[in-house]
Structure formats: C-alpha cells, structure tokens
Design an enzyme around this catalytic site. Sequence first.
Site, PDB file in Angstrom:
ATOM      1  N   TYR A 136       0.869  -1.182   0.000  1.00 22.32           N
ATOM      2  CA  TYR A 136       0.000   0.000   0.000  1.00 22.32           C
ATOM      3  C   TYR A 136       0.901   1.226   0.000  1.00 22.32           C
ATOM      4  O   TYR A 136       1.536   1.547   1.016  1.00 22.32           O
ATOM      5  CB  TYR A 136      -0.890  -0.029   1.241  1.00 22.32           C
ATOM      6  CG  TYR A 136      -1.902   1.089   1.351  1.00 22.32           C
ATOM      7  CD1 TYR A 136      -3.255   0.838   1.153  1.00 22.32           C
ATOM      8  CD2 TYR A 136      -1.528   2.384   1.683  1.00 22.32           C
ATOM      9  CE1 TYR A 136      -4.194   1.853   1.270  1.00 22.32           C
ATOM     10  CE2 TYR A 136      -2.448   3.404   1.791  1.00 22.32           C
ATOM     11  CZ  TYR A 136      -3.781   3.138   1.590  1.00 22.32           C
ATOM     12  OH  TYR A 136      -4.705   4.145   1.712  1.00 22.32           O
ATOM     13  N   LYS A 164      -0.259  -1.026  -4.662  1.00 18.53           N
ATOM     14  CA  LYS A 164      -1.354  -0.059  -4.834  1.00 18.53           C
ATOM     15  C   LYS A 164      -0.702   1.306  -4.926  1.00 18.53           C
ATOM     16  O   LYS A 164      -0.190   1.839  -3.938  1.00 18.53           O
ATOM     17  CB  LYS A 164      -2.324  -0.114  -3.660  1.00 18.53           C
ATOM     18  CG  LYS A 164      -3.492   0.861  -3.797  1.00 18.53           C
ATOM     19  CD  LYS A 164      -4.258   1.000  -2.510  1.00 18.53           C
ATOM     20  CE  LYS A 164      -5.415   1.982  -2.686  1.00 18.53           C
ATOM     21  NZ  LYS A 164      -5.834   2.586  -1.402  1.00 18.53           N
TER      22      LYS A 164
END
EC number: 3.5.4.22
Length: 300
Positions: A136, A164
């Site tokens: 992330y 991401k």
Amino acid sequence: MQVNWKGVFPAVTTKLKDDGSLDHEAIKSGLNRLIENGVGGVVMMGMVGENAQLTADEKRTVLKLAVETVAGRVPVISGLAETSTALAVQFAQDAEAIGVQGLMVFPGLTYRSDDRETVEFYRTIARSTKLGLMIYNNPRGYGVDMRPDLMDQLKDEANVVAIKEETYDTTRVTDLLKRFGDRFAVFCGVDDLVLESAALGVTGWVSGMANAMPKESVELLNLAVAGDFVKARELYRALIDLFHLDVHVKLVQYIKLAENMTAGYPENVKAPRLKLEGEERQKVVAIVEQAIANVRALSN
C-alpha cells in the site's frame, strides 16, 4: 484460491450499527452486491474500511464474515495496518488461518520508517506468510514512499506481488512498469486517476467509490483496458466529481454516504469520525445525485 490481480477491487466499507458495533448482515449483503456487479476481488479493512479504528477482535470478525460470505467467488484481500512488525506478523498469520487470499499491507502506523526500516518491515511480513502481498503506497497519507528502487529490494520475495500506487503521480506507473515489467501488478489506488492509469497499462484498481457505483466502476475499467477510450472518457466524465471525493480527508464519510444513497447501507462511522451534516452533507448529496443522473443519461 489463486489471486488474479486484475479488475476492480473495492476497498470495502465496514458497515456499522448505530452503536458503532459491526453490522454483520449489512456487511454480508454489501459483499454480495459487489460480487453480483462484477468486481474482481474485495479488499476488507483498507483505509476506507476504517482498519485503524477497529479492535483486534473486530478485524478478525470482519475477515471471517467476508470469507464465509464470498465463499470463493472472488479473492478476499485483507488490509494489514499495525503499529509494529510483531503485530503485523501476527495479523498476517491470523488472516491466513481465517482463509483470506491476500494482504494489502500498509507501512507501520504512527512511526515514519526510513528506507531500510521500510524494506525490512515488508520483507519480514512477506516471510511470515504464504499469502500474496500488495504494498500500500500512499506517501501523502502515511509519509512512506515505496519508490521503484525500494520495490527492487523486494523483487526476490516471491509473494510480494502487487503495489497499490497512490502517489497521485501517474509517471510512477510508467516507471514501475518499465523497470519491472509484469513482476509486480500495479493497481491504481486513486479513483480520479483511474483512466489515466489504465491508459499507461494498469489493469487493476483498488477503488473507494466502487462501493457506491460498482457496476459503473467495473464497466469503466473494462472499457479502458480494452482500449475503448471514447466510451471510457464519457463514463469517466459522468463520474469524475464523485471520484474526486475519494481523495478528500473525509473520504470514508463521503463514500459511506454515497453508498447509503445508492444501496441503502448505514453510513455510521467509527469515532472520532462523525457522520456528515449541514452544508457539507448537502454538497456531497448533490454530487452523488448528479453522478446518478449522469449515469442514467448515458444509458438512455
């Protein structure tokens, strides 16, 4: 289940009752709705899922509900957001035992790690589990940037499989794909950059507003990946003001309100967040209503 790291993976809201407790039935219903509308996977307890505000028991309960409800129809990915490496490793192992198929791993919370510490944090988690890891990467929100040179240090960890990308800089997409090819699946992590990211080669999207507009979000990404940018731009423009809400500090409240308006789910949030009221609420309602009207107009 082998995860196919492509498609729309909604960052699923955690539905709550008025007293702040988990709304089991709404959580299950919401997951069924997303799957019925064609999502490629679900991400439980990302930032939109209020991970940091949930207790340890609530987190594990959400995962059990998700695994039981989804029942193998799509991959279940769990957000992993902890304050220490030890807690992160324990959560990863618990999530694997519960039966999720992957982890979206935040950097360690509350402490801004340096490059060496950040790489070691992710490496330790990767070696503690067989689950596939999505990094992330949201430096604006968490102060840690997994640059391509840091991802390079993790390329030999076989289960670090995706990132991401949420730097709000689409050049990062090209830099990652140029350097690593298909070694890492690059996901768009910003709703109002999804068409730009898809044009650069992204085929996966962790989306907040897909909670409110799952069918349209799936259609948008599919059009873009197929190269039909005429139709994709038209749909994107219809939704863009709604997608802009995904990058606001109150994105959780905005997404839950939008989901309430489109699907009827409760908009309750964990304190210190509060439900919207007054002029701010009216503004968001107007944006959601206009997005709904725009989509209807396209279909006529």
